[in-house]
Design an enzyme around this catalytic site. Sequence first.
Site, PDB file in Angstrom:
ATOM      1  N   THR A  76      64.587   0.181  35.670  1.00 18.87           N
ATOM      2  CA  THR A  76      65.283  -1.059  36.021  1.00 18.87           C
ATOM      3  C   THR A  76      66.774  -0.906  35.747  1.00 18.87           C
ATOM      4  O   THR A  76      67.613  -1.215  36.611  1.00 18.87           O
ATOM      5  CB  THR A  76      64.713  -2.248  35.214  1.00 18.87           C
ATOM      6  OG1 THR A  76      63.308  -2.354  35.503  1.00 18.87           O
ATOM      7  CG2 THR A  76      65.414  -3.541  35.564  1.00 18.87           C
ATOM      8  N   ASN A 161      55.266   1.473  44.772  1.00 16.51           N
ATOM      9  CA  ASN A 161      54.428   1.286  43.587  1.00 16.51           C
ATOM     10  C   ASN A 161      53.143   0.513  43.855  1.00 16.51           C
ATOM     11  O   ASN A 161      52.191   0.619  43.104  1.00 16.51           O
ATOM     12  CB  ASN A 161      55.238   0.585  42.479  1.00 16.51           C
ATOM     13  CG  ASN A 161      55.947  -0.644  42.985  1.00 16.51           C
ATOM     14  OD1 ASN A 161      56.787  -0.586  43.874  1.00 16.51           O
ATOM     15  ND2 ASN A 161      55.590  -1.795  42.430  1.00 16.51           N
ATOM     16  N   GLN A 189      57.870   6.201  40.905  1.00 18.73           N
ATOM     17  CA  GLN A 189      56.461   6.542  41.131  1.00 18.73           C
ATOM     18  C   GLN A 189      56.296   7.958  41.664  1.00 18.73           C
ATOM     19  O   GLN A 189      55.177   8.457  41.773  1.00 18.73           O
ATOM     20  CB  GLN A 189      55.822   5.549  42.119  1.00 18.73           C
ATOM     21  CG  GLN A 189      55.782   4.111  41.630  1.00 18.73           C
ATOM     22  CD  GLN A 189      54.737   3.870  40.535  1.00 18.73           C
ATOM     23  OE1 GLN A 189      53.841   4.686  40.294  1.00 18.73           O
ATOM     24  NE2 GLN A 189      54.850   2.748  39.860  1.00 18.73           N
ATOM     25  N   SER A 209      61.594   6.890  35.215  1.00 12.11           N
ATOM     26  CA  SER A 209      61.221   6.129  34.013  1.00 12.11           C
ATOM     27  C   SER A 209      60.179   6.881  33.194  1.00 12.11           C
ATOM     28  O   SER A 209      59.245   7.471  33.759  1.00 12.11           O
ATOM     29  CB  SER A 209      60.669   4.768  34.440  1.00 12.11           C
ATOM     30  OG  SER A 209      60.224   4.053  33.310  1.00 12.11           O
ATOM     31  N   HIS A 211      57.791   5.725  31.041  1.00 13.70           N
ATOM     32  CA  HIS A 211      56.430   5.220  30.838  1.00 13.70           C
ATOM     33  C   HIS A 211      55.539   5.309  32.063  1.00 13.70           C
ATOM     34  O   HIS A 211      54.357   4.998  31.995  1.00 13.70           O
ATOM     35  CB  HIS A 211      56.467   3.794  30.270  1.00 13.70           C
ATOM     36  CG  HIS A 211      56.824   2.720  31.242  1.00 13.70           C
ATOM     37  ND1 HIS A 211      55.887   1.892  31.790  1.00 13.70           N
ATOM     38  CD2 HIS A 211      58.012   2.329  31.750  1.00 13.70           C
ATOM     39  CE1 HIS A 211      56.486   1.021  32.591  1.00 13.70           C
ATOM     40  NE2 HIS A 211      57.782   1.273  32.581  1.00 13.70           N
ATOM     41  N   THR A 250      74.212   3.499  21.521  1.00 12.88           N
ATOM     42  CA  THR A 250      73.647   4.627  20.779  1.00 12.88           C
ATOM     43  C   THR A 250      72.390   5.126  21.481  1.00 12.88           C
ATOM     44  O   THR A 250      71.551   4.327  21.894  1.00 12.88           O
ATOM     45  CB  THR A 250      73.299   4.190  19.340  1.00 12.88           C
ATOM     46  OG1 THR A 250      74.497   3.728  18.720  1.00 12.88           O
ATOM     47  CG2 THR A 250      72.704   5.333  18.539  1.00 12.88           C
ATOM     48  N   CYS A 336      51.249 -13.025  40.042  1.00 15.70           N
ATOM     49  CA  CYS A 336      51.289 -14.275  39.290  1.00 15.70           C
ATOM     50  C   CYS A 336      52.733 -14.740  39.189  1.00 15.70           C
ATOM     51  O   CYS A 336      53.529 -14.170  38.466  1.00 15.70           O
ATOM     52  CB  CYS A 336      50.738 -14.073  37.891  1.00 15.70           C
ATOM     53  SG  CYS A 336      49.017 -14.490  37.753  1.00 15.70           S
TER      54      CYS A 336
HETATM   55  C1  LIG Z   1      57.880   0.543  37.066  1.00 14.19           C
HETATM   56  C2  LIG Z   1      58.869   0.604  38.142  1.00 14.19           C
HETATM   57  C3  LIG Z   1      60.191   0.204  37.927  1.00 14.19           C
HETATM   58  C4  LIG Z   1      60.653  -0.368  36.601  1.00 14.19           C
HETATM   59  O1  LIG Z   1      60.750   0.656  35.656  1.00 14.19           O
HETATM   60  P1  LIG Z   1      61.020   0.319  34.126  1.00 14.19           P
HETATM   61  O2  LIG Z   1      61.241   1.664  33.515  1.00 14.19           O
HETATM   62  O3  LIG Z   1      59.776  -0.337  33.631  1.00 14.19           O
HETATM   63  O4  LIG Z   1      62.215  -0.541  34.052  1.00 14.19           O
HETATM   64  C5  LIG Z   1      61.070   0.305  38.965  1.00 14.19           C
HETATM   65  N1  LIG Z   1      60.705   0.782  40.165  1.00 14.19           N
HETATM   66  C6  LIG Z   1      59.436   1.173  40.414  1.00 14.19           C
HETATM   67  C7  LIG Z   1      59.085   1.696  41.749  1.00 14.19           C
HETATM   68  C8  LIG Z   1      58.478   1.092  39.410  1.00 14.19           C
HETATM   69  O5  LIG Z   1      57.249   1.471  39.672  1.00 14.19           O
END
Ligand SMILES: *Cc1c(COP(=O)(O)O)cnc(C)c1O
Length: 412
Positions: A76, A161, A189, A209, A211, A250, A336
């Site tokens: 993000t 996604n 993704q 990202s 996670h 930081t 939602c």
């Molecule tokens: C999960 C996702 C994001 C957001 O990523 P974060 O690291 O959670 O901020 C943005 N773009 C896509 C396509 C995602 O799947």
Amino acid sequence: MPIKLPIYFDNAATTRCDPRVVEAMLPCFTERFGNPGSRNHRFGWEAEEAVDIARGQVADLIGASPKEIVFTSGSTEANNLAIKGAAEMYAKKPEGETGRGHIITAIHEHKAVIDPVKRLEKRGFDVTWLTPGADGLITAEMVSRAMREDTILCTIMWANNEIGTINEVPQIGKIVRAAGAVMHTDATQWVGKMPTNVTDDEIDLLSLSGHKIYGPKGVGALYVRRRKPRIRLVAQTEGGGQERGYRSGTLNVPGIVGLGMACELCGKEMDSERERLLKLRKKLETALAGSIEVTQVNGHAEKRLPHLTNISFGFVEGEGLMMAVKNIACSSGSACTSASLEPSYVLKALGVGDELAHSSLRLSLGRFNTEEEVDYAIDNIREAVEKLRLLSPLYDMHKEGIDISRIEWSTH
Ligand SMILES: *Cc1c(COP(=O)(O)O)cnc(C)c1O
């Protein structure tokens, strides 16, 4: 091996951290806890060294050089920095005026792209919002037609996604860059799952990202091209001047070390993992969409990620479906919002009707899923669909040969 319920099939929302990632991170909390900005002692030097290693690991995964990696809090933030930062840098007119430059994006991008672009629209930039075909794709042809004399930026995600479709990013990048505009892709993704080379793939800015690739939450990176051409950005977070001034604050050393390890593991295991997950996804699709009537896989049949499928089940009530498959943690085609259950704007963009969108499941597989879990899901979902259809008068009519399906469910 007995399976543990609920099964996790929501890897496009987030992934479990790989234990090898956690192991790499742990010393950064208690032993190597220094601030990489501390230039005068060993604690700082050690932390800086750890960050340098991670920078190399991230760069290697996408064919970049370490100096081109800017660490952020996730995709993000990377998207915000890329989109707002590039638009403000390459704006044709000063703030407060209109006609500041043209931006191309698509209506079924992630909100983390849509909202920054909307903000820019309010700040005087012109935006072309491309609509995908019924297959969910944004093609080079579409972008080519949208290009203008004053186009400064194009932002198109690599893989979607919700439906896993793969856009023609390298071909789009070629057109955009040849015209002297900046090419950004939200590759959240895609990266780590599919081979990536920012130069061959014609990319100037790329968001990723932690996670989503078996790393920790709250950390990500923006790739910023440094040569051919050198891309510059207006910083969106000001302060201590870290990350070459692009992102003050930081550094999140444990997160960055985890992201680095996650990238290294993805690079090493990509080929075998892709093959394994593709087989599992095909098994799912064959058993569900392929053998239950009035179902559809949303998005292009081939141009899609190996591990993600989005299936709509006709004559099935959406909320009932989610209840019936509560042992499978996955996403539905309903978003939602504060007050109500809205059909997914991504499925809507493809022309999927509201009812069918509500009765859709996104199943996204990952590194820790097994074939036994896939088998369980197949049985569970099949049973749920059969049961719910017993409750559907429309399904009865359909079986009697009344062609209401076209009227009720048509996607065109
Ligand atoms: C999960 C996702 C994001 C957001 O990523 P974060 O690291 O959670 O901020 C943005 N773009 C896509 C396509 C995602 O799947």
